[in-house]
Design a protein around this motif. Structure first.
Motif, PDB file in Angstrom:
ATOM      1  N   LEU A  81      18.435  48.950  76.920  1.00 59.71           N
ATOM      2  CA  LEU A  81      17.417  48.635  77.918  1.00 59.71           C
ATOM      3  C   LEU A  81      17.810  49.162  79.292  1.00 59.71           C
ATOM      4  O   LEU A  81      16.955  49.594  80.074  1.00 59.71           O
ATOM      5  N   VAL A  82      19.112  49.120  79.611  1.00 61.26           N
ATOM      6  CA  VAL A  82      19.575  49.662  80.889  1.00 61.26           C
ATOM      7  C   VAL A  82      19.301  51.159  80.964  1.00 61.26           C
ATOM      8  O   VAL A  82      18.900  51.691  82.013  1.00 61.26           O
ATOM      9  N   THR A  83      19.485  51.843  79.849  1.00 61.02           N
ATOM     10  CA  THR A  83      19.247  53.293  79.823  1.00 61.02           C
ATOM     11  C   THR A  83      17.803  53.611  80.190  1.00 61.02           C
ATOM     12  O   THR A  83      17.522  54.589  80.882  1.00 61.02           O
ATOM     13  N   ASP A  84      16.866  52.798  79.705  1.00 59.12           N
ATOM     14  CA  ASP A  84      15.456  52.923  80.067  1.00 59.12           C
ATOM     15  C   ASP A  84      14.902  54.324  79.785  1.00 59.12           C
ATOM     16  O   ASP A  84      14.418  55.010  80.683  1.00 59.12           O
ATOM     17  N   PRO A  85      14.951  54.760  78.515  1.00 57.09           N
ATOM     18  CA  PRO A  85      14.392  56.078  78.203  1.00 57.09           C
ATOM     19  C   PRO A  85      12.873  56.035  78.169  1.00 57.09           C
ATOM     20  O   PRO A  85      12.261  54.961  78.166  1.00 57.09           O
ATOM     21  N   VAL A  87      26.013  53.350  81.838  1.00 56.90           N
ATOM     22  CA  VAL A  87      25.525  54.476  81.046  1.00 56.90           C
ATOM     23  C   VAL A  87      24.499  55.252  81.856  1.00 56.90           C
ATOM     24  O   VAL A  87      23.932  54.724  82.825  1.00 56.90           O
ATOM     25  N   PRO A  88      24.256  56.527  81.499  1.00 62.31           N
ATOM     26  CA  PRO A  88      23.189  57.274  82.190  1.00 62.31           C
ATOM     27  C   PRO A  88      21.864  56.530  82.081  1.00 62.31           C
ATOM     28  O   PRO A  88      21.452  56.127  80.997  1.00 62.31           O
ATOM     29  N   ALA A  89      21.202  56.310  83.195  1.00 60.07           N
ATOM     30  CA  ALA A  89      20.003  55.471  83.205  1.00 60.07           C
ATOM     31  C   ALA A  89      19.028  55.972  84.254  1.00 60.07           C
ATOM     32  O   ALA A  89      19.377  56.742  85.158  1.00 60.07           O
ATOM     33  N   SER A  90      17.793  55.504  84.134  1.00 63.56           N
ATOM     34  CA  SER A  90      16.756  55.875  85.098  1.00 63.56           C
ATOM     35  C   SER A  90      16.906  55.116  86.402  1.00 63.56           C
ATOM     36  O   SER A  90      16.394  55.542  87.440  1.00 63.56           O
ATOM     37  N   GLY A  91      17.588  53.964  86.380  1.00 61.60           N
ATOM     38  CA  GLY A  91      17.729  53.135  87.567  1.00 61.60           C
ATOM     39  C   GLY A  91      16.623  52.108  87.725  1.00 61.60           C
ATOM     40  O   GLY A  91      16.693  51.254  88.614  1.00 61.60           O
ATOM     41  N   ARG A  92      15.638  52.151  86.838  1.00 58.41           N
ATOM     42  CA  ARG A  92      14.518  51.204  86.945  1.00 58.41           C
ATOM     43  C   ARG A  92      14.902  49.825  86.444  1.00 58.41           C
ATOM     44  O   ARG A  92      14.380  48.814  86.926  1.00 58.41           O
ATOM     45  N   VAL A  93      15.807  49.753  85.496  1.00 60.26           N
ATOM     46  CA  VAL A  93      16.215  48.482  84.896  1.00 60.26           C
ATOM     47  C   VAL A  93      17.670  48.217  85.246  1.00 60.26           C
ATOM     48  O   VAL A  93      18.553  49.032  84.944  1.00 60.26           O
TER      49      VAL A  93
END
Length: 623
Positions: free
Chosen positions: A523-527, A462-468
């Motif tokens: 959590l993967v998305t990390d908004p 999914v679209p994510a920040s890449g931090r998680v």
């Protein structure tokens, strides 16, 4: 199936700023680069807007319709000429008549082919436009759509209603061509043979309008059939979704019986509707037939008296026979409109749902940061902290979660004194942000999250920040047993759970497993802000405690709002906000609220009557 298989790929286009109606679309141009902004005030307004958007295609179909129907209308002239040539034994006129018939036949064939091509193109492009509009609306509203519009109505709109509206768009150009040619033929007959022409010119509009009194009851019966079909569809969807639970309590036969009863109601309504339309069709055959008999009888007497020639009688007979063809188009457009109007009304109602976060601040490209504040409830979630919200009314909690995600109440919903106020993130109202920016900022996971079919890897892609990363998210959501089960069910030899296929809605998993996978996806998305509505309601206490610890760790430095009444989650929250009647009445730690706020303690501990304040030792034991 002319256009139902067309796959819509739209949904992420920005709202357009123009509304040109002269587009002439081709199938290779689909999907539409700009589906437009529909007029959804009424069903009729939506139909008019849809026709204006493809006016060029309608005019093209009308032109070919005039060629086709005009050539058919002109056919009686060479036929009458040929008959008179035979009577007069004139070979030259007979050859001329034959040549004219061949030329008209070629025009009829070419016109019919191109008319069908243009009309069906109008049908497909109209349906494609509506599919893109519905996809864009679904993307805009997300899971909120099914809370504002019944699931059965959405299914009806996205399937049967689009078909009926497309039918009306397709039939419109054929009807317009038939109407223009019919007027021309009636006027020509009045000049060609006034005695019979005036009779035909007067009778044709009467025949065309004779069935109008029957259209309102036919439409009402069709509406009743569609309403019952929508209810049966929704009942079937609910039954299939809850089949596992129904089998567990032995209730599947009860619900299947209800569906059988509902399907029989649909059948009876369909039969009643078909009877009315059969009556309309019968009148469209009977009345023109009576006109044809009257014209032939009167024309035969004129021919016997020598008033008109035999060829003229054949021409008149052929012309009146031709007029039966446009009357079929009148019946078709009346039936198509009666079906399309309520379908357009339902479609407009779905498309009228909105989330006013289209972006009044177009230059806001970066995601805002800071505290999340709801002016309606008074709830404030400090930036970078885990805030738990306790609300005794689950429905009110769900509405507040939607509002925190930028979905304000719709017209008719109870917005209280804060109607029109927007949730603010870091000083920026969510309603003023572009939709994509608002979604990057705030993610809402409701209490019944949806798992789409596909592999676990696809679920977490999914679209994510890449931090998680996916591994950390699965660990924080306590998905170890889920991964083990998926690895055992893997269809390949790798045993990699990421390659294991998950069925639609995650029905192959338990409720707790679905809930934890949905949490891992969030959590993967990390908004910047994550709003969770009862994220651990389907797991046991030990797993819930580990999830609470993992959630607090992995969301460190990020704003998290959890709607829950679980003491395990509340005790690990950095602050707890207690809501009563939709308003924040207390903000403190969990243990402090247990001690100082009887109403809070009653909600969390499920007490029926308020009790005296707990001692410190009792608070430790409760927590």
């Amino acid at each position: 199936m002319r256009g139902g298989a067309f796959a819509c790929r739209d949904g992420l286009l920005p709202p357009p700023h123009h509304d040109s109606g002269w587009d002439t679309m081709h199938l290779r141009d689909l999907p539409h680069p700009d589906p437009g902004v529909p007029d959804v005030r009424t069903g009729g307004a939506f139909l008019r807007w849809l026709c204006r958007r493809q006016l060029g295609g309608q005019l093209k179909a009308l032109a070919w319709g005039l060629v086709n129907i005009g050539a058919i209308a002109a056919s009686p002239l060479p036929v009458g000429l040929a008959v008179q040539a035979v009577v007069d034994r004139d070979g030259g006129r007979l050859l001329l008549a034959g040549g004219l018939i061949l030329a008209l036949g070629a025009l009829i064939a070419a016109g019919d082919t191109m008319l069908h091509r243009a009309a069906v193109t109008n049908w497909i492009t109209a349906v494609a436009r509506m599919q893109q509009l519905l996809a864009r609306k679904t993307t805009e509203l997300g899971s909120v759509m099914t809370r504002r519009v019944a699931a059965g109505e959405i299914v009806t709109v996205s399937t049967g209603d689009l078909e009926k509206i497309g039918w009306f768009v397709e039939a419109l150009s054929r009807f317009a061509a038939a109407a223009l040619v019919t007027i021309g033929v009636s006027v020509a007959l009045a000049f060609y043979q006034p005695e019979l022409g005036i009779l035909v010119a007067v009778a044709v509009p009467v025949l065309a309008l004779a069935v109008l009194p029957l259209l309102p009851p036919a439409t009402r019966r069709a509406d009743a059939q569609r309403e019952k079909a929508g209810q049966a569809t929704e009942l079937a969807s609910d039954t299939v979704a809850g089949l596992r639970v129904l089998r567990g309590i032995g209730g599947e036969e009860l619900f299947l019986g209800r569906y059988r009863s509902a399907s029989q109601e649909v059948r009876k309504a369909a039969v009643r509707s078909a009877r009315m339309w059969a009556l309309i069709s019968a009148l469209q055959v009977l009345l023109p037939g009576l006109l044809l008999i009257a014209v032939v009888s009167y024309g035969a007497r004129l021919a016997l008296d020598g008033t008109i020639a035999v060829g003229d009688l054949v021409t008149l007979y052929s012309a009146v026979t031709f007029l039966l063809f446009p009357l079929r188009r009148f019946e078709e457009i009346a039936q198509a409109y009666s079906f399309a109007k309520p379908s357009a009304k339902r479609t407009a109602r779905v498309l009228a749902q909105h989330r006013p976060a289209g972006g009044r601040t177009e230059d806001q490209a970066t995601t805002p940061t800071g505290a999340l504040h709801d002016p309606v409830s008074g709830l404030t979630a400090p930036a970078g902290r885990l805030t738990a919200v306790v609300c005794g009314d689950p429905d009110a909690a769900g509405r507040l979660a939607e509002r925190l995600g930028g979905h304000p109440p719709q017209a008719g919903e109870d917005a209280g004194d804060g109607a029109g106020l927007s949730v603010v993130l870091g000083g920026a109202p969510l309603d003023d942000l572009p939709r994509d920016t608002a979604r990057r900022a705030v993610l809402v996971q409701d209490k019944d999250p949806m798992l789409l079919s596909g592999t676990l890897g696809e679920l977490l892609d999914v679209p994510a920040s890449g931090r998680v990363g996916a591994t950390d998210a699965l660990a924080a959501a306590q998905c170890g047993d889920v991964l083990t089960a998926l690895a055992q069910a893997s269809v390949d030899d790798s045993g990699d759970p990421m390659h294991t296929y998950i069925t639609e809605r995650g029905r192959s998993l338990s409720g707790g497993q679905r809930q934890r996978l949905a949490l891992a996806r969030s959590l993967v998305t990390d908004p910047e802000v994550l709003v969770l509505d009862e994220p651990t309601s389907a797991v046991d206490a030990h797993t819930e405690a580990r999830i609470a610890d993992g959630l607090r760790t992995i969301r460190s430095g990020r704003t998290t709002v959890v709607f829950t009444s679980s003491p395990l989650l509340l005790d690990r929250a950095e602050q707890v906000v207690f809501l009563q009647e939709g308003k924040a009445v207390a903000t403190a730690g969990h243990r402090e609220l247990l001690c100082s706020h009887p109403a809070y303690r009653a909600v969390v501990t499920r007490e029926t009557d308020p009790e005296p304040a707990l001692s410190t030792g009792q608070i430790e034991e409760t927590a």
